[in-house]
Motif scaffolding. Structure first.
Motif, PDB file in Angstrom:
ATOM      1  N   UNK A   1     -17.200  66.816  54.689  1.00 43.17           N
ATOM      2  CA  UNK A   1     -18.429  67.252  55.356  1.00 43.17           C
ATOM      3  C   UNK A   1     -19.615  66.672  54.590  1.00 43.17           C
ATOM      4  N   UNK A   2     -20.458  65.905  55.239  1.00 39.64           N
ATOM      5  CA  UNK A   2     -21.627  65.234  54.654  1.00 39.64           C
ATOM      6  C   UNK A   2     -21.320  64.623  53.281  1.00 39.64           C
TER       7      UNK A   2
ATOM      8  N   UNK B   1     -10.326  74.178  43.107  1.00 35.94           N
ATOM      9  CA  UNK B   1     -10.036  75.328  42.262  1.00 35.94           C
ATOM     10  C   UNK B   1     -10.903  76.552  42.501  1.00 35.94           C
ATOM     11  N   UNK B   2     -12.186  76.346  42.757  1.00 34.36           N
ATOM     12  CA  UNK B   2     -13.092  77.471  43.026  1.00 34.36           C
ATOM     13  C   UNK B   2     -12.575  78.280  44.213  1.00 34.36           C
ATOM     14  N   UNK B   3     -12.112  77.589  45.220  1.00 33.34           N
ATOM     15  CA  UNK B   3     -11.642  78.243  46.439  1.00 33.34           C
ATOM     16  C   UNK B   3     -10.295  78.922  46.217  1.00 33.34           C
ATOM     17  N   UNK B   4      -9.419  78.272  45.457  1.00 35.64           N
ATOM     18  CA  UNK B   4      -8.133  78.906  45.128  1.00 35.64           C
ATOM     19  C   UNK B   4      -8.392  80.219  44.386  1.00 35.64           C
ATOM     20  N   UNK B   5      -9.290  80.197  43.412  1.00 42.53           N
ATOM     21  CA  UNK B   5      -9.604  81.411  42.648  1.00 42.53           C
ATOM     22  C   UNK B   5     -10.138  82.511  43.568  1.00 42.53           C
ATOM     23  N   UNK B   6     -11.030  82.160  44.471  1.00 41.77           N
ATOM     24  CA  UNK B   6     -11.631  83.151  45.378  1.00 41.77           C
ATOM     25  C   UNK B   6     -10.598  83.762  46.317  1.00 41.77           C
ATOM     26  N   UNK B   7      -9.655  82.947  46.797  1.00 44.95           N
ATOM     27  CA  UNK B   7      -8.690  83.408  47.797  1.00 44.95           C
ATOM     28  C   UNK B   7      -7.295  83.660  47.222  1.00 44.95           C
TER      29      UNK B   7
ATOM     30  N   UNK C   1     -15.368  78.854  54.126  1.00 45.21           N
ATOM     31  CA  UNK C   1     -15.987  79.112  52.817  1.00 45.21           C
ATOM     32  C   UNK C   1     -16.437  77.808  52.174  1.00 45.21           C
ATOM     33  N   UNK C   2     -15.567  76.798  52.162  1.00 42.14           N
ATOM     34  CA  UNK C   2     -15.932  75.525  51.535  1.00 42.14           C
ATOM     35  C   UNK C   2     -17.111  74.864  52.236  1.00 42.14           C
ATOM     36  N   UNK C   3     -17.130  74.908  53.556  1.00 42.91           N
ATOM     37  CA  UNK C   3     -18.248  74.322  54.299  1.00 42.91           C
ATOM     38  C   UNK C   3     -19.558  75.004  53.900  1.00 42.91           C
ATOM     39  N   UNK C   4     -19.546  76.333  53.878  1.00 42.27           N
ATOM     40  CA  UNK C   4     -20.762  77.081  53.553  1.00 42.27           C
ATOM     41  C   UNK C   4     -21.126  76.942  52.076  1.00 42.27           C
ATOM     42  N   UNK C   5     -20.140  77.032  51.206  1.00 44.35           N
ATOM     43  CA  UNK C   5     -20.390  76.976  49.768  1.00 44.35           C
ATOM     44  C   UNK C   5     -20.885  75.599  49.327  1.00 44.35           C
ATOM     45  N   UNK C   6     -20.480  74.565  50.048  1.00 40.90           N
ATOM     46  CA  UNK C   6     -20.844  73.205  49.677  1.00 40.90           C
ATOM     47  C   UNK C   6     -21.912  72.605  50.602  1.00 40.90           C
ATOM     48  N   UNK C   7     -22.587  73.455  51.342  1.00 41.43           N
ATOM     49  CA  UNK C   7     -23.597  72.986  52.307  1.00 41.43           C
ATOM     50  C   UNK C   7     -24.659  72.115  51.661  1.00 41.43           C
ATOM     51  N   UNK C   8     -25.025  72.414  50.427  1.00 41.53           N
ATOM     52  CA  UNK C   8     -26.058  71.647  49.738  1.00 41.53           C
ATOM     53  C   UNK C   8     -25.467  70.670  48.708  1.00 41.53           C
ATOM     54  N   UNK C   9     -24.161  70.509  48.710  1.00 37.79           N
ATOM     55  CA  UNK C   9     -23.503  69.642  47.721  1.00 37.79           C
ATOM     56  C   UNK C   9     -23.910  68.182  47.935  1.00 37.79           C
ATOM     57  N   UNK C  10     -24.068  67.492  46.840  1.00 36.71           N
ATOM     58  CA  UNK C  10     -24.425  66.067  46.913  1.00 36.71           C
ATOM     59  C   UNK C  10     -23.334  65.188  46.311  1.00 36.71           C
ATOM     60  N   UNK C  11     -22.284  65.820  45.808  1.00 39.23           N
ATOM     61  CA  UNK C  11     -21.156  65.077  45.223  1.00 39.23           C
ATOM     62  C   UNK C  11     -19.892  65.361  46.012  1.00 39.23           C
ATOM     63  N   UNK C  12     -18.908  64.473  45.871  1.00 43.11           N
ATOM     64  CA  UNK C  12     -17.640  64.633  46.586  1.00 43.11           C
ATOM     65  C   UNK C  12     -16.894  65.882  46.106  1.00 43.11           C
ATOM     66  N   UNK C  13     -16.744  66.026  44.786  1.00 43.70           N
ATOM     67  CA  UNK C  13     -16.057  67.192  44.200  1.00 43.70           C
ATOM     68  C   UNK C  13     -17.082  68.171  43.661  1.00 43.70           C
ATOM     69  N   UNK C  14     -16.667  69.416  43.510  1.00 46.01           N
ATOM     70  CA  UNK C  14     -17.530  70.422  42.874  1.00 46.01           C
ATOM     71  C   UNK C  14     -17.739  70.056  41.436  1.00 46.01           C
TER      72      UNK C  14
END
Length: 125
Positions: free
Chosen positions: A50-51, A71-77, A112-125
């Motif tokens: 996404x973007x 990993x952030x998402x695995x930890x959350x879920x 969750x990933x779409x919303x959490x990374x909405x402002x992300x400017x890099x490929x990975x977190x």
């Protein structure tokens, strides 16, 4: 079953018919549920982007389909992944070839990933 053009070459390399059908089903479902996501193959793995930022990717193993939402998402879920009957590491969870796909969980993870990374400017977190 709708074949996803971006993933055709990847899918044709899967020798086991039921595994090919399962991954095609999952990829098609994501494409239909989240049509705004770009489909790409990177590191020989189908991914949804996404973007310019990574949302989720998949890889195949003898016993399972590996789902990698970061990993952030695995930890959350983590708890929900375990309740669904899947095992996980810090970076991915495993859906056994004979296990049902929990599409509600998959949808929550991707959303969750779409919303959490909405402002992300890099490929990975």
């Amino acid at each position: 079953m709708i074949t996803i053009d971006a993933f055709n070459e990847f899918l044709t390399k899967i020798d086991h018919p039921s595994q090919r059908e399962r991954i095609e089903e999952v990829l098609s479902w994501i494409s239909e549920t989240f049509p705004q996501l770009n489909k790409e193959i990177k590191w020989n793995q189908p991914m949804f982007i996404d973007h310019g930022t990574y949302i989720i990717g998949f890889s195949l193993a003898k016993q399972h389909l590996a789902v990698a939402p970061e990993g952030v998402t695995i930890a959350k879920f983590s708890e929900q992944i375990s309740k669904a009957g899947y095992t996980h590491t810090k970076q991915l969870f495993r859906i056994g070839w004979e296990q049902p796909v929990d599409y509600n969980l998959l949808k929550e993870i991707i959303q969750f990933n779409i919303e959490d990374k909405a402002d992300a400017t890099k490929f990975w977190r």
